[in-house]
Write an enzyme that holds these catalytic residues in place. Structure first.
Site, PDB file in Angstrom:
ATOM      1  N   ALA A  55       7.729 -29.060  72.741  1.00 46.48           N
ATOM      2  CA  ALA A  55       6.389 -29.590  72.461  1.00 46.48           C
ATOM      3  C   ALA A  55       5.393 -29.079  73.498  1.00 46.48           C
ATOM      4  O   ALA A  55       5.729 -28.899  74.672  1.00 46.48           O
ATOM      5  CB  ALA A  55       6.428 -31.107  72.473  1.00 46.48           C
ATOM      6  N   LYS A  66      -3.357 -20.486  55.408  1.00 47.34           N
ATOM      7  CA  LYS A  66      -4.103 -19.338  54.883  1.00 47.34           C
ATOM      8  C   LYS A  66      -3.238 -18.093  54.916  1.00 47.34           C
ATOM      9  O   LYS A  66      -2.590 -17.822  55.926  1.00 47.34           O
ATOM     10  CB  LYS A  66      -5.366 -19.102  55.725  1.00 47.34           C
ATOM     11  CG  LYS A  66      -6.283 -18.056  55.165  1.00 47.34           C
ATOM     12  CD  LYS A  66      -6.898 -17.142  56.218  1.00 47.34           C
ATOM     13  CE  LYS A  66      -5.934 -16.085  56.704  1.00 47.34           C
ATOM     14  NZ  LYS A  66      -6.524 -15.092  57.602  1.00 47.34           N
ATOM     15  N   LYS A 118     -31.476 -16.807  31.479  1.00 48.33           N
ATOM     16  CA  LYS A 118     -30.819 -17.988  30.889  1.00 48.33           C
ATOM     17  C   LYS A 118     -29.360 -17.756  30.517  1.00 48.33           C
ATOM     18  O   LYS A 118     -28.496 -18.573  30.837  1.00 48.33           O
ATOM     19  CB  LYS A 118     -31.604 -18.448  29.661  1.00 48.33           C
ATOM     20  CG  LYS A 118     -30.951 -19.600  28.935  1.00 48.33           C
ATOM     21  CD  LYS A 118     -31.866 -20.301  27.985  1.00 48.33           C
ATOM     22  CE  LYS A 118     -32.162 -19.515  26.746  1.00 48.33           C
ATOM     23  NZ  LYS A 118     -33.005 -20.290  25.813  1.00 48.33           N
ATOM     24  N   ARG A 127     -37.723 -22.416  30.368  1.00 45.48           N
ATOM     25  CA  ARG A 127     -37.466 -23.837  30.633  1.00 45.48           C
ATOM     26  C   ARG A 127     -36.263 -24.101  31.540  1.00 45.48           C
ATOM     27  O   ARG A 127     -36.047 -25.211  31.993  1.00 45.48           O
ATOM     28  CB  ARG A 127     -37.294 -24.574  29.295  1.00 45.48           C
ATOM     29  CG  ARG A 127     -38.615 -24.844  28.616  1.00 45.48           C
ATOM     30  CD  ARG A 127     -38.411 -25.350  27.206  1.00 45.48           C
ATOM     31  NE  ARG A 127     -38.027 -24.260  26.306  1.00 45.48           N
ATOM     32  CZ  ARG A 127     -37.702 -24.437  25.027  1.00 45.48           C
ATOM     33  NH1 ARG A 127     -37.687 -25.655  24.511  1.00 45.48           N
ATOM     34  NH2 ARG A 127     -37.370 -23.406  24.258  1.00 45.48           N
ATOM     35  N   GLY A 167     -40.329 -11.238  19.839  1.00 50.56           N
ATOM     36  CA  GLY A 167     -39.756 -12.111  18.823  1.00 50.56           C
ATOM     37  C   GLY A 167     -38.360 -11.679  18.403  1.00 50.56           C
ATOM     38  O   GLY A 167     -37.928 -10.562  18.677  1.00 50.56           O
ATOM     39  N   ASN A 186     -31.734 -24.634  26.098  1.00 50.43           N
ATOM     40  CA  ASN A 186     -33.075 -24.236  26.527  1.00 50.43           C
ATOM     41  C   ASN A 186     -33.415 -24.745  27.931  1.00 50.43           C
ATOM     42  O   ASN A 186     -34.228 -24.163  28.628  1.00 50.43           O
ATOM     43  CB  ASN A 186     -34.126 -24.725  25.543  1.00 50.43           C
ATOM     44  CG  ASN A 186     -33.953 -24.056  24.188  1.00 50.43           C
ATOM     45  OD1 ASN A 186     -33.844 -22.839  24.100  1.00 50.43           O
ATOM     46  ND2 ASN A 186     -33.874 -24.844  23.137  1.00 50.43           N
TER      47      ASN A 186
HETATM   48  C1  UD1 Z   1     -34.696 -19.387  16.605  1.00 46.89           C
HETATM   49  C2  UD1 Z   1     -35.003 -19.305  15.094  1.00 46.89           C
HETATM   50  C3  UD1 Z   1     -34.987 -20.724  14.508  1.00 46.89           C
HETATM   51  C4  UD1 Z   1     -33.647 -21.372  14.802  1.00 46.89           C
HETATM   52  C5  UD1 Z   1     -33.323 -21.332  16.291  1.00 46.89           C
HETATM   53  C6  UD1 Z   1     -31.896 -21.783  16.510  1.00 46.89           C
HETATM   54  C7  UD1 Z   1     -36.514 -17.412  14.822  1.00 46.89           C
HETATM   55  C8  UD1 Z   1     -37.907 -16.994  14.538  1.00 46.89           C
HETATM   56  N1  UD1 Z   1     -36.292 -18.726  14.882  1.00 46.89           N
HETATM   57  O1  UD1 Z   1     -35.758 -20.125  17.186  1.00 46.89           O
HETATM   58  O2  UD1 Z   1     -35.182 -20.648  13.091  1.00 46.89           O
HETATM   59  O3  UD1 Z   1     -33.675 -22.706  14.328  1.00 46.89           O
HETATM   60  O4  UD1 Z   1     -33.438 -19.988  16.809  1.00 46.89           O
HETATM   61  O5  UD1 Z   1     -31.596 -21.877  17.890  1.00 46.89           O
HETATM   62  O6  UD1 Z   1     -35.655 -16.578  14.942  1.00 46.89           O
HETATM   63  N2  UD1 Z   1     -34.857 -13.387  21.950  1.00 46.89           N
HETATM   64  C9  UD1 Z   1     -34.857 -12.040  22.214  1.00 46.89           C
HETATM   65  N3  UD1 Z   1     -35.999 -11.333  22.094  1.00 46.89           N
HETATM   66  C10 UD1 Z   1     -37.159 -11.909  21.698  1.00 46.89           C
HETATM   67  C11 UD1 Z   1     -37.165 -13.294  21.425  1.00 46.89           C
HETATM   68  C12 UD1 Z   1     -36.001 -14.005  21.553  1.00 46.89           C
HETATM   69  O7  UD1 Z   1     -33.820 -11.474  22.566  1.00 46.89           O
HETATM   70  O8  UD1 Z   1     -38.159 -11.200  21.603  1.00 46.89           O
HETATM   71  C13 UD1 Z   1     -33.605 -14.136  22.102  1.00 46.89           C
HETATM   72  C14 UD1 Z   1     -33.704 -15.260  23.115  1.00 46.89           C
HETATM   73  O9  UD1 Z   1     -33.344 -14.804  24.400  1.00 46.89           O
HETATM   74  C15 UD1 Z   1     -32.695 -16.270  22.576  1.00 46.89           C
HETATM   75  C16 UD1 Z   1     -32.718 -16.029  21.064  1.00 46.89           C
HETATM   76  O10 UD1 Z   1     -33.303 -14.754  20.878  1.00 46.89           O
HETATM   77  O11 UD1 Z   1     -31.384 -16.016  23.044  1.00 46.89           O
HETATM   78  C17 UD1 Z   1     -33.522 -17.068  20.286  1.00 46.89           C
HETATM   79  O12 UD1 Z   1     -34.861 -17.037  20.685  1.00 46.89           O
HETATM   80  P1  UD1 Z   1     -35.714 -18.357  20.831  1.00 46.89           P
HETATM   81  O13 UD1 Z   1     -37.072 -17.981  21.257  1.00 46.89           O
HETATM   82  O14 UD1 Z   1     -34.976 -19.356  21.644  1.00 46.89           O
HETATM   83  O15 UD1 Z   1     -35.808 -18.811  19.291  1.00 46.89           O
HETATM   84  P2  UD1 Z   1     -36.030 -20.266  18.795  1.00 46.89           P
HETATM   85  O16 UD1 Z   1     -37.458 -20.630  18.942  1.00 46.89           O
HETATM   86  O17 UD1 Z   1     -35.020 -21.159  19.393  1.00 46.89           O
HETATM   87 CA    CA Z   2     -33.609 -21.224  21.339  1.00 50.24          CA
END
Ligand code: UD1
Ligand code: CA
Length: 450
Positions: A419, A347, A21, A14, A78, A224
């Site tokens: 001058a 400078k 990011k 996003r 995840g 985000n």
């Molecule tokens: C996550 C939490 C949610 C919480 C929120 C707070 C989970 C499942 N959910 O959701 O409960 O309210 O954060 O901001 O954890 N990332 C990785 N590898 C991955 C996926 C994500 O490094 O495979 C990193 C992303 O770059 C980011 C962070 O983890 O910095 C959070 O990931 P994001 O997908 O933004 O989680 P949310 O949906 O915000």
């Molecule tokens: Ca997030």
């Protein structure tokens, strides 16, 4: 022992950016640097940053921090999957693991410290930060019993209508007992709406998980998109400016002023509107800066006035007056009680004390003594098209209006330059240098009519 893992493998779709990011800037620091800074008070023994999308860029950006270790998550399956990648790296580690999101930059070091303390005092398996948000949409919801112990965390998209009513959200900031976490990490499933490995599923298997509410929920804002980035910048700016005002700095119209975290200000500094202080800048007490100034990576002594000017990578000693419309850059150094005025660029030059360069000059690669008076329109011609050359001007010398010094050239002390002179040869002390065509008068002269 304490380790911290920072989640930074996601792309941040996003943001609509080529940059990952967590490398977007919030003032002088990137989001991931801000996350690292939030551990300043707890001082972890290990710092691991989990990278994936454009991981090399993140490694390069952080390679000035030798203590940071990088853990690669090649596929982003995840937050739980990300933490699983730590297992081989923390094989012999025993202690607590702090988990921070790389996109949560406003977390205060005091809050992280409080969470770790509560975690350790209560001997919890895990402790997590929560907040009651007026608008909890998008966040995982935290369900607790009467003792504030977590029973479940359910992601927004997995919540039913009743569960969505719960305004207590998961900030994504956790402290785990690493041994206990490691035991349950292999149990994670992808049994959810996104079919990802959720870190939050571990709370189904861990006992004694405590929730800690943050007092100021602006701390847990996740970034985000770029609107959230700018909203976070505003919050950060407010914190910085409030702190300086409480420390004795006057800021007139704070909305139009920005100050990087790295800037240091003395008491009774007055910052006028439309002024921006950046980087490694220090401004000593009694200075009046602005309106309309940009000062970056520069050191200013006491009681300096700067008006409508740009000062970058420069050093100015006390009681000098700069501007309006001056530009100092590239290692300009000014002595005490100098005056640098309208449309003057300096400078990489060293200027002595009580020297005036009041109007329309370019001074580059030059060394000027004390009490020099640089006449309006004086130019150091420092560049021959290939190389830069130095100009040296001794104490108390006066350069006439529109004089040009063709470098390399050395002018002695107590010299007067007439001058309009173009000075190409060195000038000895106590002399007059005049290098221009003599004025001629042709009397009774009229233009020839055609
Ligand atoms: C996550 C939490 C949610 C919480 C929120 C707070 C989970 C499942 N959910 O959701 O409960 O309210 O954060 O901001 O954890 N990332 C990785 N590898 C991955 C996926 C994500 O490094 O495979 C990193 C992303 O770059 C980011 C962070 O983890 O910095 C959070 O990931 P994001 O997908 O933004 O989680 P949310 O949906 O915000
Ligand atoms: Ca997030």
């Amino acid at each position: 022992m304490l380790a911290v893992a920072i989640l930074a493998a996601g792309k941040g779709t996003r943001m609509k950016s080529k940059l990952p990011k967590v490398l977007h800037l919030l003032g002088s620091k990137s989001l991931v640097e801000k996350a690292i800074d939030s551990c300043n008070l707890v001082q972890p023994d290990r710092q691991l940053v989990i990278i994936g999308y454009e991981g090399k860029q993140i490694e390069n950006a952080l390679n000035y921090l030798p203590q940071v270790e990088f853990v690669e998550q090649t596929e982003q399956l995840g937050t739980g999957h990300a933490i699983q990648q730590l297992i081989p790296h923390l094989d012999d580690f025993s202690g607590d693991l702090l988990v921070l999101n790389g996109d949560v930059p406003l977390l205060r070091p005091e809050t992280v410290q409080k969470m770790v303390t509560i975690h350790q005092e209560n001997n919890n398996s895990a402790t997590l930060l929560t907040a009651n948000l007026p608008n909890p949409q998008g966040y995982g919801r935290v369900f607790c019993d009467e003792n504030n112990l977590v029973t479940a965390i359910i992601e927004d998209r997995d919540c039913n209508a009743t569960q969505k009513q719960n305004k207590r959200i998961n900030a994504g900031v956790y402290c785990f007992n690493w041994q206990k976490l490691r035991e349950v990490l292999p149990k994670l499933s992808t049994n959810n709406d996104q079919q990802e490995y959720y870190l939050t599923e571990v709370f189904d298997y861990l006992d004694q998980v405590m929730a800690l509410d943050v007092d100021d929920y602006s701390e847990i804002n996740g970034i985000n998109d770029r609107r959230q980035l700018s909203a976070a910048y505003e919050i950060l700016q407010q914190r910085i400016k409030d702190a300086w005002m409480m420390a004795g700095v006057t800021i007139i119209d704070p909305h139009s002023v920005t100050i990087d975290e790295s800037v240091e200000l003395g008491i009774d500094v007055i910052i006028e509107p439309q002024t921006h202080l950046r980087g490694n800048t220090t401004i000593a007490s009694g200075c009046k800066i602005g309106p309309n100034c940009l000062i970056e990576n520069s050191q200013l002594g006491e009681n300096i006035n700067v008006l409508y000017s740009v000062i970058i990578d420069s050093k100015i000693s006390s009681n000098s007056k700069i501007g309006p419309y001056a530009h100092l850059r590239g290692g300009a150094q000014l002595g005490e009680n100098c005056r640098v005025g309208n449309f003057v660029e300096i400078k990489k030059s060293i200027i002595g004390t009580k020297t005036n360069i009041a109007h329309l000059s370019y001074i580059g690669d030059a060394t000027l003594g004390n009490q020099v008076n640089v006449g309006a329109g004086t130019i150091t011609a420092n560049y021959d098209g290939v190389k830069k050359h130095p100009t040296i001007i001794g104490h108390r010398t006066k350069t006439g209006s529109n004089s040009v010094f063709v470098a390399p050239v050395t002018i002695g002390e107590d010299v007067t330059v007439a001058a309009g002179s173009v000075i190409t040869h060195d000038v000895p002390n106590n002399s007059l240098a005049i290098a221009r065509e003599k004025q001629r008068i042709i009397e009774n002269w009229k233009m020839k009519s055609k």
